[in-house]
Design a protein around this motif. Structure first.
Motif, PDB file in Angstrom:
ATOM      1  N   UNK A 118      48.698  68.739 -18.864  1.00  0.00           N
ATOM      2  CA  UNK A 118      49.271  69.868 -19.593  1.00  0.00           C
ATOM      3  C   UNK A 118      48.308  71.057 -19.622  1.00  0.00           C
ATOM      4  N   UNK A 119      47.078  70.849 -19.128  1.00  0.00           N
ATOM      5  CA  UNK A 119      46.083  71.925 -19.130  1.00  0.00           C
ATOM      6  C   UNK A 119      46.195  72.801 -17.882  1.00  0.00           C
ATOM      7  N   UNK A 120      47.368  72.871 -17.306  1.00  0.00           N
ATOM      8  CA  UNK A 120      47.568  73.703 -16.119  1.00  0.00           C
ATOM      9  C   UNK A 120      48.822  74.552 -16.327  1.00  0.00           C
ATOM     10  N   UNK A 121      48.981  75.527 -15.444  1.00  0.00           N
ATOM     11  CA  UNK A 121      50.165  76.383 -15.538  1.00  0.00           C
ATOM     12  C   UNK A 121      49.747  77.840 -15.643  1.00  0.00           C
ATOM     13  N   UNK A 122      50.707  78.709 -15.393  1.00  0.00           N
ATOM     14  CA  UNK A 122      50.398  80.139 -15.342  1.00  0.00           C
ATOM     15  C   UNK A 122      49.906  80.674 -16.676  1.00  0.00           C
ATOM     16  N   UNK A 123      50.477  80.181 -17.773  1.00  0.00           N
ATOM     17  CA  UNK A 123      50.075  80.730 -19.069  1.00  0.00           C
ATOM     18  C   UNK A 123      48.598  80.475 -19.343  1.00  0.00           C
ATOM     19  N   UNK A 124      48.141  79.265 -19.056  1.00  0.00           N
ATOM     20  CA  UNK A 124      46.721  78.980 -19.304  1.00  0.00           C
ATOM     21  C   UNK A 124      45.855  79.709 -18.276  1.00  0.00           C
TER      22      UNK A 124
END
Lengths: 566, 100
Positions: free
Chosen positions: A254-260
């Protein structure tokens, strides 16, 4: 209890359970794993800490049970002493471990530059280093990742106050190793250039299944050749093995993605002491750039969005590829030489697919592909995928009609170099980082490709994400933004063709401008000096009227006929 | 050599909880909440029951993507027999099987 304090207790709990696992006798190590993983499911920090302390006690009990010569009384003392010592060690490490003291602050730690292929004239202008960012901005105790950052100082010094941050595509493509090339091709005159390897990519932490791309080669090829359920399942298994490996290494997907990633860029900006910067996003980098503008508009002076990759919902990949392919075929029809050499190119293409269906061809490929007998079976679906890939690159356009016609006539010699190029790209892209980001960002990837879906969809990430991670916060378009935006769109872009790109630009409001570049695919600036100049002019003075006339003066494609060589 | 079951009050509580839904794989935190046993007591018991062949364990994929697999437990046939025996004994003496 404050958020920071809450995070500290959680981190202490994690460390205590780690010590508890370490303290267990070797034969009991699975129980240590059991304790550690159970902690991930305990939401409240006080409960987690109680759990962790109990685990330390459990380990001590297991340890003294293992030592049968201890008397019960001595053993209890041993257990109690060990528990207290372990607790103290945990607290001490919590407070004093290198880089772990107190809350993390944005800071650039300069290191020696070990960037390859940098010429002596560029080397002095590069400043390399790292910026540590929180793994999870909502839970500072979850740890940190070190991101690789390179500052390419402008030739002109002192530089203009607002530098350019270039956000590259993928997701999954490395960037800082190309700092030498980037410094030589600045996005705007007189401005420093900031390059960041996004988390999990290139030289930034974490290492996320770095060899997944190589492992997927076989599986991807099998799906592209024949998108059967068995082929898709095998490919999916490769992804899931990577997921398990990542989780075993203590990563939370969950520590990935565009927002982070956007928050990472904001953290880097603060670490470098930059008040505002100009953002140049390319391909997936436009997804990051749009979200960055939406979330932190006050920190962005201007943004260039080169070859949009809008947030979901977007149409399936295959429909955009088909749209670009049809536009390219139509351009051949309007060119006298191409139309004469390849009348009805679209028809030739369809006939080729029809022929390959029952009679696949053999392609000789480079030994580096490690294929049996250095051969690949060219099926209709694989050919469709390859043509879809070639539409990205204007450099492929002159020979593409001839290539299609050659395969139509059973000649596959021209495909060997294409396979070699695809192989090189496949090895460079971090596929785990790609899927880690896409699965958090895009609900469209939650579902498997529809029955009978076109090959470009079959080889995409559809159907992988349900088992990869939870859907995260979506990237966003900065609706009616006050930030000046320039969108560059290639006529044959198979990711977001001109119509979609223009529609998205319209949603960004009156400060967003849109320019189409004829005879260009994806990544305008890379293939169009005109696009590069317009972008540089825009960054130089965002409100000014732009001279875009060079976009209409593009030289026609010099199509190769059947006899010509490039 | 595995030790004989030590039928303490805590062990009886754990056996009762496991017997209650003997076909279901249970995880540690759930058992802890159900029995009131802290992890410092629970895990040594689980380890001992496992060592004595009364409990089986395995790793189970998380239902929530992105979270690690969990260690889960249930009674073996011998464990069920022992738990039933303990329950019968507790009923005979009028005591609750679960930890009060």
């Amino acid at each position: 209890m404050t958020a920071a304090r809450t995070g500290r207790w959680r981190r202490l709990a994690v460390r205590l359970v780690q010590y508890a696992a370490w303290f267990l006798p070797g034969a009991q190590s699975p129980w240590g794993d059991a304790m550690r993983r159970e902690l991930d499911y305990i939401t409240g920090d006080p409960a987690a800490l109680r759990w962790a302390l109990g685990c330390v006690l459990a380990s001590c009990k297991a340890r003294w049970t293992d030592r049968s010569w201890f008397s019960t009384r001595l053993a209890w003392r041993y257990a109690a002493t060990s528990g207290v010592l372990t607790l103290l060690i945990g607290v001490a490490l919590q407070e004093n471990a290198s880089g772990q003291t107190g809350p993390l602050r944005p800071q650039f730690d300069e290191t020696a530059c070990d960037v390859p292929n940098v010429s002596p004239d560029i080397q002095p202008r590069l400043h390399c280093g790292t910026v540590s960012v929180p793994r999870n901005y909502d839970n500072p105790a979850a740890g940190r990742f070190k991101l690789a950052v390179v500052i390419a100082k402008s030739e002109q010094q002192p530089a203009l106050p607002e530098p350019v941050v270039y956000i590259n595509g993928g997701p999954g493509s490395p960037l800082t190793i190309y700092a030498g090339y980037q410094a030589r091709n600045p996005y705007a005159e007189g401005r420093d250039l900031i390059l960041v390897d996004q988390r999990g990519i290139g030289r930034s932490e974490p290492g996320l299944c770095p060899d997944l791309g190589s492992k997927l080669l076989e599986a991807d090829l099998a799906v592209a050749q024949s998108p059967s359920e068995a082929a898709r399942s095998s490919r999916r298994a490769v992804y899931l093995a990577c997921r398990d490996e990542a989780i075993d290494h203590g990563l939370d997907l969950r520590d990935f993605g565009t927002t982070v990633t956007v928050e990472d860029f904001e953290w880097v900006r603060r670490a470098l002491g930059i008040a505002r910067w100009n953002v140049y996003g390319e391909s997936y980098g436009t997804t990051v750039a749009m979200t960055l503008v939406a979330r932190h508009p006050d920190t962005v002076r201007a943004a260039v969005l080169d070859s949009l990759y809008p947030p979901d919902p977007i149409f399936r990949r295959s429909s955009k590829v088909a749209e670009a392919r049809d536009a390219f075929f139509a351009s051949c029809g309007r060119d006298d030489a191409c139309a004469a050499a390849f009348p009805n190119l679209a028809g030739i293409y369809r006939e080729t697919l029809d022929r390959l269906g029952p009679h696949p061809l053999t392609v000789a490929v480079p030994p580096s592909m490690h294929r049996p007998d250095d051969q690949v079976l060219l099926t209709a679906s694989l050919f469709e995928v390859l043509v879809g890939r070639l539409i990205y690159y204007p450099t492929a356009y002159p020979s593409l009609p001839r290539l299609i016609a050659a395969v139509h006539d059973g000649d596959t010699k021209g495909l060997a170099a294409i396979f070699a190029s695809e192989l090189m790209q496949a090895r460079e892209l971090n596929r785990a980082a790609e899927v880690a980001v896409e699965c958090r960002d895009r609900p469209g990837y939650r579902h498997p490709p529809a029955e009978g879906a076109n090959p470009p969809d079959q080889v995409d990430s559809y159907g992988i994400c349900d088992d990869w991670s939870e859907l995260g916060p979506a990237p966003v378009i900065p609706i009616d933004t006050a930030v000046p935006i320039l969108v560059l769109a290639g006529q044959f872009d198979p990711v977001a063709g001109p119509s979609l790109s223009r529609e998205v630009t319209g949603r960004m409001g009156g400060n967003a401008r849109w320019i189409e570049f004829p005879l260009i695919g994806h990544n305008v600036r890379h293939f169009s000096p005109c696009g590069a100049k317009i972008a540089a002019d825009f960054i130089d003075n965002p409100p000014q009227a732009l001279d875009t006339s060079c976009a209409d003066r593009v030289a026609p494609i010099h199509f190769l006929t059947r006899q010509q060589t490039p | 050599m595995p030790r004989r079951p030590n039928i303490s009050r805590q062990t009886r509580a754990l056996l009762a909880a496991l017997l209650d839904r003997y076909q279901v794989w249970r995880h540690g935190y759930e058992l802890s909440k159900e029995t009131g046993l802290r992890s410092g007591t629970l895990y040594p018991l689980l380890m001992r029951l496992n060592e004595q062949g009364l409990l089986e364990s395995r790793w189970q994929e998380s239902e929530r993507p992105g979270l690690p697999p969990r260690h889960v437990y249930r009674l073996t046939a011998s464990g069920q027999a022992l738990a039933q025996e303990q329950e019968a004994a507790a009923s005979a003496t009028g005591r609750a099987g679960a930890l009060a």
